[in-house]
Design an enzyme around this catalytic site. Structure first.
Site, PDB file in Angstrom:
ATOM      1  N   ARG A  31      74.148  83.870  72.094  1.00 33.25           N
ATOM      2  CA  ARG A  31      73.794  82.690  72.884  1.00 33.25           C
ATOM      3  C   ARG A  31      75.027  82.068  73.538  1.00 33.25           C
ATOM      4  O   ARG A  31      74.919  81.420  74.579  1.00 33.25           O
ATOM      5  CB  ARG A  31      73.040  81.682  71.995  1.00 33.25           C
ATOM      6  CG  ARG A  31      73.851  81.126  70.863  1.00 33.25           C
ATOM      7  CD  ARG A  31      72.987  80.505  69.776  1.00 33.25           C
ATOM      8  NE  ARG A  31      72.339  81.523  68.932  1.00 33.25           N
ATOM      9  CZ  ARG A  31      71.467  81.252  67.964  1.00 33.25           C
ATOM     10  NH1 ARG A  31      71.137  79.997  67.708  1.00 33.25           N
ATOM     11  NH2 ARG A  31      70.934  82.225  67.248  1.00 33.25           N
TER      12      ARG A  31
ATOM     13  N   LYS B 117      79.027  90.069  58.805  1.00 28.60           N
ATOM     14  CA  LYS B 117      77.732  90.574  58.368  1.00 28.60           C
ATOM     15  C   LYS B 117      77.896  91.493  57.167  1.00 28.60           C
ATOM     16  O   LYS B 117      78.893  92.216  57.086  1.00 28.60           O
ATOM     17  CB  LYS B 117      77.086  91.419  59.484  1.00 28.60           C
ATOM     18  CG  LYS B 117      76.533  90.668  60.652  1.00 28.60           C
ATOM     19  CD  LYS B 117      75.925  91.643  61.665  1.00 28.60           C
ATOM     20  CE  LYS B 117      75.460  90.942  62.920  1.00 28.60           C
ATOM     21  NZ  LYS B 117      74.320  90.036  62.704  1.00 28.60           N
TER      22      LYS B 117
END
Ligand code: BES
Ligand code: MN
Ligand code: ZN
Length: 500
Positions: free
Chosen positions: A352, A278
């Site tokens: 997820r 990120k």
């Protein structure tokens, strides 16, 4: 008010401890708060039991400051040399629980520097009002600091009501939900240098210690490997061994419970994005990426504290999504618990992955009646719904309706989003059952569709909350303190109160 669950050594941090109690006898000193309903500012003045001159002064003051009684407005009238020495007029709006919660929060902020506060209330004040007031007072006076700072002077609030079964019951409900929210906030605020998966697991064990009927199991990497939790292991593999993954299972099993609810929470103790790293600004707050895990643990603790007659299991898959020589790579394929395979197209779509393992385990091994998961899952949630409103997904109108009602009653905001089937083939992998990321937009929705694949026969008895942005507040705002909000504890607990 509570043992400080996160504190590993004395003085490591402090939280305000506010003692709220009932007392009908008038106290000699300190500030006094009067609640003001919308539209009828004078209505509450009777409670003050003041002479006509003082009452006229109060009425004139309320007119002067144009106190409308709107929830959360507080005006202070100093009365040097007289008793009470300060009067705080607190708006409660329509006088519902939310109005009292706002008033409690505003009072906690305005009265921080008082030594004590007495809140006057009409004898027919309903228990929901007491619950709202106490939740507002406690939640707004929350602070998190690792510095050795002094707590606020305000230590005691007395509510001028008799301690009956109803009023003390409402106060205990508030205490249970606030204690759980404070734990969730503490866990989420804790910087990730200290907050390893093992640290998180230790705090859960400590918080559950001594609560009858509540048990905690902590699974280590060797167990996860033997049982096939390969996605949790893959996400955690970039981190140092001491910061390796864990799976925490907390279980509340009251005698005679008919329904079993499983709550699953994303527990990424820090999200660098992994190899798909990120940018700095997106990474800065990623210690909050375990807010879902904190909320499901908190709600389960609250269920136990309230002795709710419903079986609850909280699952917290915990991992640090770090970069490392052995970190998962784009293109890697992992086999989840239960056998589904995922092609990792983006190592930053790690939530997820860990949730998939935990949900498949819940479905196969725990066989619940209902499964709800909470996760700081996508930046797209914040784009769609902003800072305060979480995205809710479910195929069940009944479950979604009950959860929306619980959220509204508890003071949290949710909005139901569609599980549009049209996009589902975007998740088909070339070399695996699923891909963990797509490029077609609708990021929050696609993450929900990905999780759907792990719900098996529970598809219609499942709800998913993407609470990425609501997990954090940039400012002190009502009952939210700047930093972690503990989002979800209140909604889940309210819902569990009705879920037996
Ligand atoms: N933890 C982030 C989501 C997030 C973003 C939470 C901002 C709170 C605030 C999650 O793991 C993530 O990185 N999601 C990606 C998914 C994408 C790669 C498919 C995202 O939202 O960009
Ligand atoms: Mn990520
Ligand atoms: Zn994440």
């Amino acid at each position: 008010m509570r043992a400080i669950p996160g504190r590993e050594s004395p003085g490591e941090w402090r939280v305000p401890v506010l003692d709220i109690r009932f007392a009908t006898a008038r106290s000699a000193s300190g500030a006094v708060a009067v609640v003001v309903p919308s539209g009828s500012p004078d209505a509450a003045l009777d409670l003050l039991k003041l002479g006509p001159a003082d009452l006229a002064e109060c009425a004139a003051f309320l007119e002067d400051v144009e106190h409308s009684g709107s929830a959360g407005t507080v005006h202070t009238l100093p009365r040097p040399g007289r008793k009470p020495s300060r009067l705080l007029f607190a708006g409660i709006g329509d006088g519902d629980e939310a109005g009292w919660r706002s008033a409690g929060a505003a009072l906690a902020r305005k009265a921080r520097t008082e030594t004590s506060l007495r809140v006057l209330a009409a004898h027919d004040t309903p228990p929901e009002a007491v619950r709202g007031l106490a939740e507002g007072l406690w939640l707004a006076s929350y602070r998190f600091s690792l510095a050795d700072t002094e707590p606020d002077p305000l230590r005691r609030v007395t509510v001028a009501l008799p301690a009956t079964g109803e009023t003390t019951g409402a106060l205990e409900q508030a205490r249970a939900v606030v204690t759980a929210t404070v734990l969730a906030r503490d866990l989420t605020n804790m910087p990730s240098d200290r907050k390893t998966p093992a640290w998180f697991a230790r705090q859960v064990v400590k918080a559950a210690a001594g609560v009858p009927g509540l048990t905690v199991e902590v699974r280590e990497p060797s167990y996860l490997a033997a049982q096939g939790f390969n996605a949790i292991l893959a996400v955690g593999r970039g981190a140092a061994t001491e910061r390796g993954p864990r799976l925490v299972e907390m279980s509340w099993r009251p005698r005679g419970a008919k329904r079993h609810v499983v709550l699953v929470g994303k527990g990424i103790t820090f999200d660098t994005g992994g190899i798909c790293i990120k940018p700095t600004s997106n990474m800065r707050l990623m210690r909050k990426d375990m807010g879902g895990a904190a909320a499901v643990i908190g709600a389960t603790l609250a269920a136990a504290a309230m002795r709710l007659p419903v079986r609850v299991t909280a699952l917290a898959p915990l991992a640090e999504n770090a970069l490392g020589a052995d970190a998962m790579r784009p293109g890697d394929v992992v086999t989840h618990y239960g056998g589904l395979t995922s092609e990792i197209l983006n190592t930053d779509a790690e939530g997820r992955l860990v949730l998939g393992d935990a949900m498949a385990y819940a479905v196969r091994r725990l066989r619940p009646d209902v499964m709800i998961d909470l996760a700081t899952l996508t930046g797209a949630q914040g784009v769609a719904l902003g800072k305060r409103t979480a995205a809710m997904y479910s195929y069940s109108d009944t479950l979604a309706g009950a959860l929306a009602t619980a959220a509204a009653a508890s003071g949290e905001s949710v909005w139901r989003m569609p599980l549009s089937d049209d996009y589902a083939d975007e998740l088909d992998g070339d070399v695996a059952d699923l891909v963990n990321s797509t490029d077609i937009g609708a990021g929050s929705l696609l993450a929900a569709l990905y999780l759907r694949e792990f719900t098996g026969p529970l598809r219609d008895r499942w709800a998913h909350f993407d609470m990425s942005s609501p997990a954090w507040s940039d400012s002190n705002d009502g009952e939210l303190a700047k930093g972690a909000t503990g989002w979800g504890v209140r909604t889940l607990t309210r819902w569990l109160e009705t879920a037996s």
